[in-house]
Design a protein around this motif. Sequence first.
Motif, PDB file in Angstrom:
ATOM      1  N   LEU A 536       0.865  -1.179   0.000  1.00 33.69           N
ATOM      2  CA  LEU A 536       0.000   0.000   0.000  1.00 33.69           C
ATOM      3  C   LEU A 536       0.905   1.233   0.000  1.00 33.69           C
ATOM      4  N   PRO A 537       1.418   1.650  -1.165  1.00 32.76           N
ATOM      5  CA  PRO A 537       2.432   2.717  -1.176  1.00 32.76           C
ATOM      6  C   PRO A 537       1.855   4.126  -1.059  1.00 32.76           C
ATOM      7  N   GLU A 538       0.549   4.256  -0.820  1.00 29.48           N
ATOM      8  CA  GLU A 538      -0.075   5.577  -0.822  1.00 29.48           C
ATOM      9  C   GLU A 538       0.675   6.581   0.058  1.00 29.48           C
ATOM     10  N   ILE A 539       1.090   6.123   1.236  1.00 32.30           N
ATOM     11  CA  ILE A 539       1.725   7.026   2.203  1.00 32.30           C
ATOM     12  C   ILE A 539       2.951   7.722   1.598  1.00 32.30           C
ATOM     13  N   HIS A 540       3.655   7.029   0.675  1.00 35.86           N
ATOM     14  CA  HIS A 540       4.843   7.640   0.052  1.00 35.86           C
ATOM     15  C   HIS A 540       4.471   8.820  -0.828  1.00 35.86           C
ATOM     16  N   ARG A 541       3.210   8.895  -1.215  1.00 37.96           N
ATOM     17  CA  ARG A 541       2.765   9.999  -2.078  1.00 37.96           C
ATOM     18  C   ARG A 541       1.836  10.927  -1.322  1.00 37.96           C
ATOM     19  N   ASN A 542       1.926  10.887  -0.021  1.00 39.12           N
ATOM     20  CA  ASN A 542       1.068  11.704   0.843  1.00 39.12           C
ATOM     21  C   ASN A 542      -0.421  11.442   0.582  1.00 39.12           C
ATOM     22  N   MET A 543      -0.722  10.198   0.295  1.00 41.26           N
ATOM     23  CA  MET A 543      -2.122   9.793   0.147  1.00 41.26           C
ATOM     24  C   MET A 543      -2.426   8.770   1.240  1.00 41.26           C
ATOM     25  N   VAL A 544      -3.691   8.406   1.341  1.00 43.07           N
ATOM     26  CA  VAL A 544      -4.027   7.373   2.328  1.00 43.07           C
ATOM     27  C   VAL A 544      -4.801   6.258   1.636  1.00 43.07           C
ATOM     28  N   PRO A 545      -4.557   5.019   2.049  1.00 41.30           N
ATOM     29  CA  PRO A 545      -5.415   3.960   1.508  1.00 41.30           C
ATOM     30  C   PRO A 545      -6.797   4.155   2.129  1.00 41.30           C
ATOM     31  N   SER A 546      -7.862   4.042   1.371  1.00 39.25           N
ATOM     32  CA  SER A 546      -9.166   4.315   1.988  1.00 39.25           C
ATOM     33  C   SER A 546     -10.024   3.069   2.012  1.00 39.25           C
ATOM     34  N   VAL A 547     -10.902   2.929   1.021  1.00 40.43           N
ATOM     35  CA  VAL A 547     -11.867   1.827   1.040  1.00 40.43           C
ATOM     36  C   VAL A 547     -11.167   0.477   1.202  1.00 40.43           C
ATOM     37  N   VAL A 548     -10.026   0.348   0.520  1.00 43.85           N
ATOM     38  CA  VAL A 548      -9.324  -0.929   0.542  1.00 43.85           C
ATOM     39  C   VAL A 548      -8.907  -1.327   1.964  1.00 43.85           C
ATOM     40  N   SER A 549      -8.643  -0.326   2.821  1.00 41.01           N
ATOM     41  CA  SER A 549      -8.115  -0.656   4.139  1.00 41.01           C
ATOM     42  C   SER A 549      -9.135  -1.463   4.952  1.00 41.01           C
ATOM     43  N   LYS A 550     -10.435  -1.160   4.772  1.00 41.14           N
ATOM     44  CA  LYS A 550     -11.434  -1.901   5.542  1.00 41.14           C
ATOM     45  C   LYS A 550     -11.566  -3.341   5.050  1.00 41.14           C
ATOM     46  N   ALA A 551     -11.444  -3.501   3.720  1.00 42.82           N
ATOM     47  CA  ALA A 551     -11.498  -4.866   3.190  1.00 42.82           C
ATOM     48  C   ALA A 551     -10.296  -5.657   3.722  1.00 42.82           C
ATOM     49  N   LEU A 552      -9.153  -4.978   3.843  1.00 43.21           N
ATOM     50  CA  LEU A 552      -7.964  -5.658   4.362  1.00 43.21           C
ATOM     51  C   LEU A 552      -8.119  -5.979   5.841  1.00 43.21           C
ATOM     52  N   VAL A 553      -8.783  -5.077   6.587  1.00 45.45           N
ATOM     53  CA  VAL A 553      -8.994  -5.345   8.019  1.00 45.45           C
ATOM     54  C   VAL A 553      -9.764  -6.652   8.174  1.00 45.45           C
ATOM     55  N   GLU A 554     -10.753  -6.851   7.297  1.00 45.94           N
ATOM     56  CA  GLU A 554     -11.539  -8.072   7.436  1.00 45.94           C
ATOM     57  C   GLU A 554     -10.664  -9.301   7.199  1.00 45.94           C
ATOM     58  N   ARG A 555      -9.711  -9.186   6.288  1.00 46.88           N
ATOM     59  CA  ARG A 555      -8.885 -10.359   5.976  1.00 46.88           C
ATOM     60  C   ARG A 555      -7.671 -10.489   6.895  1.00 46.88           C
ATOM     61  N   LEU A 556      -7.039  -9.358   7.233  1.00 47.32           N
ATOM     62  CA  LEU A 556      -5.745  -9.422   7.929  1.00 47.32           C
ATOM     63  C   LEU A 556      -5.810  -9.000   9.383  1.00 47.32           C
ATOM     64  N   GLY A 557      -6.907  -8.349   9.797  1.00 53.14           N
ATOM     65  CA  GLY A 557      -6.970  -7.813  11.157  1.00 53.14           C
ATOM     66  C   GLY A 557      -6.461  -6.384  11.182  1.00 53.14           C
ATOM     67  N   GLN A 558      -6.826  -5.713  12.288  1.00 54.52           N
ATOM     68  CA  GLN A 558      -6.579  -4.273  12.401  1.00 54.52           C
ATOM     69  C   GLN A 558      -5.085  -3.931  12.435  1.00 54.52           C
ATOM     70  N   SER A 559      -4.319  -4.662  13.265  1.00 51.11           N
ATOM     71  CA  SER A 559      -2.947  -4.201  13.493  1.00 51.11           C
ATOM     72  C   SER A 559      -2.081  -4.413  12.256  1.00 51.11           C
ATOM     73  N   THR A 560      -2.241  -5.550  11.577  1.00 50.59           N
ATOM     74  CA  THR A 560      -1.429  -5.783  10.370  1.00 50.59           C
ATOM     75  C   THR A 560      -1.788  -4.755   9.302  1.00 50.59           C
ATOM     76  N   THR A 561      -3.083  -4.506   9.146  1.00 48.61           N
ATOM     77  CA  THR A 561      -3.491  -3.542   8.119  1.00 48.61           C
ATOM     78  C   THR A 561      -2.944  -2.158   8.453  1.00 48.61           C
ATOM     79  N   ARG A 562      -3.012  -1.787   9.733  1.00 49.34           N
ATOM     80  CA  ARG A 562      -2.522  -0.466  10.124  1.00 49.34           C
ATOM     81  C   ARG A 562      -1.030  -0.339   9.781  1.00 49.34           C
ATOM     82  N   ARG A 563      -0.277  -1.397  10.094  1.00 49.65           N
ATOM     83  CA  ARG A 563       1.160  -1.357   9.791  1.00 49.65           C
ATOM     84  C   ARG A 563       1.398  -1.196   8.290  1.00 49.65           C
TER      85      ARG A 563
END
Length: 803
Positions: A536-563
């Motif tokens: 999720l390279p968004e942070i390198h471009r001063n962007m944030v992952p948005s909708v995708v992050s919630k789908a990832l939370v469901e699969r990977l859990g909160q802490s891994t997705t946050r990292r």
Amino acid sequence: FWDCWLEGGFKNGEIVPLPTQEFHCKNVENAFRFMSQGKHMGKIVITGLSDGKFCVETMKTNLGQSHLITGGLGGLGLSIAFRLAEEGCKNVCLVGRRGITNGFQKRQIDLVSKMGCHVKIITSAVVDLVASSLPQPSVIWHAATVYEDKMFSEMTEEAWNLVVDTKVKGYNHLRSIWPSTRIVTFSSVAAYFGNALQTSYALANATLDAYARKKNSKTLSIRLGPLDNVGFITKSKNSRILFDSVPFEIMNVDGVLDRIMKITGEKDSGVFGIYDLKQTTKNNNRDVKAKVKSASEGTGNTYTIKEAQTFVSVILGGSPDQYTSSTSLKESGLDSLSTMEVVNYIHEQSGRQDFKPSNITDEFTVQSIVDVIVSSRGTSVVETFTHTNKDSKTKEAEFFDSSPNRPIVHSELATEKTVFDGPEPEPEISHEPVVTINIAPSFIDFDSIISALKTADVVVLRQSDPLVFNHGAPIESNNEISIAKFMDRYVALSEAFESTSSTVVAIIEGEVRGGGMLFPAVADVCVATKKASFGLPEIHRNMVPSVVSKALVERLGQSTTRRLCLTGESFQTEQALRIGLIDHIVDDDDLDQFVSNTVRRWKSRAPATRFIKNELLPKTSTHSLAMGTVAGTWLMQQGGAGDNHDIGKHEVLKISIDEYGVATLTMCDTTYQNTMTFEMTAAIRSALPRLRRDAKVIILMSSLNHFHVGLNPAKTREWRNRPTCHIAADMKECYMGFVELATLGLPIIAILNGKVYGGGLPIALWCDYRIASADVDMHFGNLSRGMSPAGQLSQLLREYLSP
Ligand SMILES: NC(=O)c1ccc[n+]([C@@H]2O[C@H](COP(=O)([O-])OP(=O)(O)OC[C@H]3O[C@@H](n4cnc5c(N)ncnc54)[C@H](OP(=O)(O)O)[C@@H]3O)[C@@H](O)[C@H]2O)c1
């Protein structure tokens, strides 16, 4: 001491320098790209610098500097010129019989020149080109074409020859002038599959294919399927109708150009097809659509012939008064690309997306633009079965009809109102057993995927590019609107994945980044080869992952997705398996077998697979839409619009605090009649510090003859053409003042009078104590206006009203 220690450490090999990755200075761009991916450890070293001088190679293509494009002022020709300039080419000659005929061509040519590419226009038919007047091209692109679609019974010799000669004699003439130069010709699927009325065109294209098959021909024939936004399809209504009956998807020119450039970069002879076969659904929606007109609940603003004239003069050149209401756009030089400008403009102005290039026929005039826009603002075309009820003018409609701020309605627009309240019959859906969708690297075909998720039992997602699965949103783009529009579609896609009962399989063989991570995140089974990588390279471009992050939370859990969101780190297949993003690693050679074995298991098990997804283990979250709002807020802040709300100067809220700490907030917005506005949010916000410091209790009341009537439809109508995620963010902002007031921690007493409508009702319910005058009229009427009550209201009503 430390120096000795370091020296010793290096000598003994105890301290090892970090690894380096070298790039020659000619490829410095690749070095920066590599660095921005965050894949490297240690240093990136630029080599090959002499005398401290930095020479950067800007040429990205191996196709050479100079190009000749026949039909270069047509839709595809101009697109190729633009792409070649982007790739660093320095000279293009554009050949066409009529030269520049419209402003759009001029503007495109300006853009190409601004990129440092010299453009020469040659006004000539291909067969009349004279070599001595032309520079030697590195590649000739033969895109000249004429369409003379006719029944055989009506075919004339002249029409036949015009089509065939432009392509075939044109090619032979080019070859005779430049015997050994590469020629890229454009043929058509019509050559292979045939197409009604296009016998001459099919023959001409089939001949070009035959030339390209000859040994050492140095000729490529690229057989194209129909393009949506350039050329043939935009020229007549019939074209689109014809293509409805052939098995090809209509493709976007940008994606096609990528594929043309790739083929041309790798091959120099042969026939290559670029077309997408349709995914068949037996009951095409079109069959069940019945178009009926309805007066929309409110009508829009005026649109004048002057505005249409000004717009046409911008795209076709000249001055507005050169174009009368009866000027035909086609006759004035509208070509395929400027057709798209008109289509996009009509979408923007009218709010309707069903206006197509094929609606622009030869008879389409400046007046037609006005007609389409005015009729859409006044009436909306609804593609559904309906049931009419003429007497159902709602309470809120009555209220707003009498409001001083209601929008101006043209008398000719005041048509009979039709309100739809009958149930919509569900179109019968035929299920496909397995649909495979090829995902492109930087483009998501939202419609195809969403439609497959509705119909197929199993959807297999594979990549069309050998190296990249998908890179998500165009985050490099500076155009916030295009990102926001992408976000809207992306939210719809994410919702489709949430609600589908199809089994989804993702096969990853290359890079997946950013929004592309949605695909592994939502897949029921995700397999990858060792070549896959993720991040999720968004942070390198001063962007944030948005909708995708919630789908990832469901699969990977909160802490891994946050990292992953915070670090933007990229990772390979093994780690993806470890964290649970993929389910299997499969060798390249075994991939197809693995997929067919997996899918075979589900053959004729659709009732069971759908039951598992629908009933047994349904996805419970409905967060995509909410995340769209969050993304909207972020995007608007990035574009500077977040803090830039239009806040008028008039007084909307009076505040007084007495010696006992009783704060009285009186809503007094005579302009917008105590409706949700940015002004009210700003006024409440500015009062918060004082309330925090001096108030012990808050009384919220109104000085108008009603308390609060929710969102102002006139105001929200101004939002109609904006991306949904921006609208959602603004809607939220309108409520936020009251939310912040209610969460201040002070008791609030609401004094309710007159109408308390729509969003005004949750304001009353957020208060701790409500006193009402005898005339109070509470009504959450959103449904009667075709809106669902805001989540807050449904939640609050449940709390208050359920036993
Ligand atoms: N667009 C599609 O959906 C599609 C699909 C399949 C294949 N293709 C192929 O792609 C190529 C480009 O198509 P397009 O969509 O860009 O068409 P287009 O927009 O109609 O452009 C064709 C251009 O060719 C020029 N031309 C016609 N006869 C000429 C001649 N004798 N000498 C020099 N120029 C001539 C025309 O300009 P003047 O009239 O001013 O000379 C026109 O600008 C064609 O080979 C077509 O067969 C397109």
